[in-house]
Motif scaffolding. Structure first.
Motif, PDB file in Angstrom:
ATOM      1  N   SER A   3       0.810  -1.205   0.000  1.00  0.00           N
ATOM      2  CA  SER A   3       0.000   0.000   0.000  1.00  0.00           C
ATOM      3  C   SER A   3       0.850   1.264   0.000  1.00  0.00           C
ATOM      4  CB  SER A   3      -0.895  -0.002   1.248  1.00  0.00           C
ATOM      5  OG  SER A   3      -1.541   1.242   1.384  1.00  0.00           O
ATOM      6  N   GLN A  29     -11.744  -0.030   8.223  1.00  0.00           N
ATOM      7  CA  GLN A  29     -11.531  -0.574   6.877  1.00  0.00           C
ATOM      8  C   GLN A  29     -10.374   0.144   6.196  1.00  0.00           C
ATOM      9  OE1 GLN A  29     -15.766  -0.152   5.641  1.00  0.00           O
ATOM     10  NE2 GLN A  29     -15.378  -2.053   4.550  1.00  0.00           N
ATOM     11  N   ASN A  32      -7.142  -1.090   7.455  1.00  0.00           N
ATOM     12  CA  ASN A  32      -6.795  -2.396   6.876  1.00  0.00           C
ATOM     13  C   ASN A  32      -6.238  -2.244   5.470  1.00  0.00           C
ATOM     14  OD1 ASN A  32      -7.489  -3.929   9.113  1.00  0.00           O
ATOM     15  ND2 ASN A  32      -9.598  -4.211   8.435  1.00  0.00           N
ATOM     16  N   TRP A  33      -6.786  -1.322   4.692  1.00  0.00           N
ATOM     17  CA  TRP A  33      -6.267  -1.073   3.348  1.00  0.00           C
ATOM     18  C   TRP A  33      -4.864  -0.488   3.414  1.00  0.00           C
ATOM     19  CZ3 TRP A  33     -11.026   1.834   0.900  1.00  0.00           C
ATOM     20  CH2 TRP A  33     -12.102   0.963   0.816  1.00  0.00           C
ATOM     21  N   SER A  36      -2.331  -3.096   4.137  1.00  0.00           N
ATOM     22  CA  SER A  36      -2.364  -4.192   3.161  1.00  0.00           C
ATOM     23  C   SER A  36      -2.924  -5.483   3.752  1.00  0.00           C
ATOM     24  CB  SER A  36      -0.971  -4.436   2.559  1.00  0.00           C
ATOM     25  OG  SER A  36      -0.519  -3.299   1.876  1.00  0.00           O
ATOM     26  N   ARG A  37      -3.802  -5.350   4.767  1.00  0.00           N
ATOM     27  CA  ARG A  37      -4.462  -6.529   5.336  1.00  0.00           C
ATOM     28  C   ARG A  37      -5.688  -6.902   4.516  1.00  0.00           C
ATOM     29  NH1 ARG A  37      -2.452  -3.581   9.454  1.00  0.00           N
ATOM     30  NH2 ARG A  37      -4.322  -2.323   9.749  1.00  0.00           N
ATOM     31  N   SER A  38      -6.208  -5.918   3.786  1.00  0.00           N
ATOM     32  CA  SER A  38      -7.288  -6.144   2.834  1.00  0.00           C
ATOM     33  C   SER A  38      -7.166  -5.058   1.771  1.00  0.00           C
ATOM     34  CB  SER A  38      -8.657  -6.104   3.518  1.00  0.00           C
ATOM     35  OG  SER A  38      -8.916  -4.834   4.062  1.00  0.00           O
ATOM     36  N   TYR A  39      -7.943  -5.201   0.709  1.00  0.00           N
ATOM     37  CA  TYR A  39      -7.843  -4.269  -0.413  1.00  0.00           C
ATOM     38  C   TYR A  39      -9.214  -3.732  -0.771  1.00  0.00           C
ATOM     39  CZ  TYR A  39      -3.291  -6.400  -0.669  1.00  0.00           C
ATOM     40  OH  TYR A  39      -2.045  -6.848  -0.341  1.00  0.00           O
ATOM     41  N   PRO A  40      -9.278  -2.492  -1.255  1.00  0.00           N
ATOM     42  CA  PRO A  40     -10.572  -1.897  -1.580  1.00  0.00           C
ATOM     43  C   PRO A  40     -11.195  -2.529  -2.820  1.00  0.00           C
ATOM     44  CG  PRO A  40      -8.800  -0.410  -2.233  1.00  0.00           C
ATOM     45  CD  PRO A  40      -8.167  -1.558  -1.501  1.00  0.00           C
ATOM     46  N   TYR A  60      -1.273   1.299  -4.887  1.00  0.00           N
ATOM     47  CA  TYR A  60      -0.464   0.160  -4.453  1.00  0.00           C
ATOM     48  C   TYR A  60       0.697  -0.045  -5.411  1.00  0.00           C
ATOM     49  CZ  TYR A  60      -4.265  -1.044  -1.318  1.00  0.00           C
ATOM     50  OH  TYR A  60      -5.204  -1.015  -0.311  1.00  0.00           O
TER      51      TYR A  60
END
Length: 67
Positions: A3, A29, A32-33, A36-40, A60
């Motif tokens: 990220s 949220q 987390n983005w 880099s634990r999750s992505y949009p 990214y």
């Protein structure tokens, strides 16, 4: 993928809470983005890029393994 969100957010001058509200997500949220634990999802990525005045590709970077 790594990220670049934190860097882009700092450059924008916006607060993370404001960004989360503007694109319709929770601050958690967004965190987390950033980590880099999750992505949009794509629709949110476009809103985020527009808000941060960049391209979706800028959010990214691909991590490469050094051999």
């Amino acid at each position: 993928m790594k990220s670049r969100l934190n860097e882009l957010i700092e450059r924008s001058g916006y607060r993370k809470k404001y960004i989360a509200k503007e694109i319709g997500i929770t601050p958690n949220q967004l965190s987390n983005w950033i980590g880099s634990r999750s992505y949009p999802p794509l629709d949110k990525a476009y809103k985020l890029a527009k808000l941060l005045n960049c391209k979706v590709d800028d959010l990214y970077v691909e991590e490469t393994k050094e051999e």
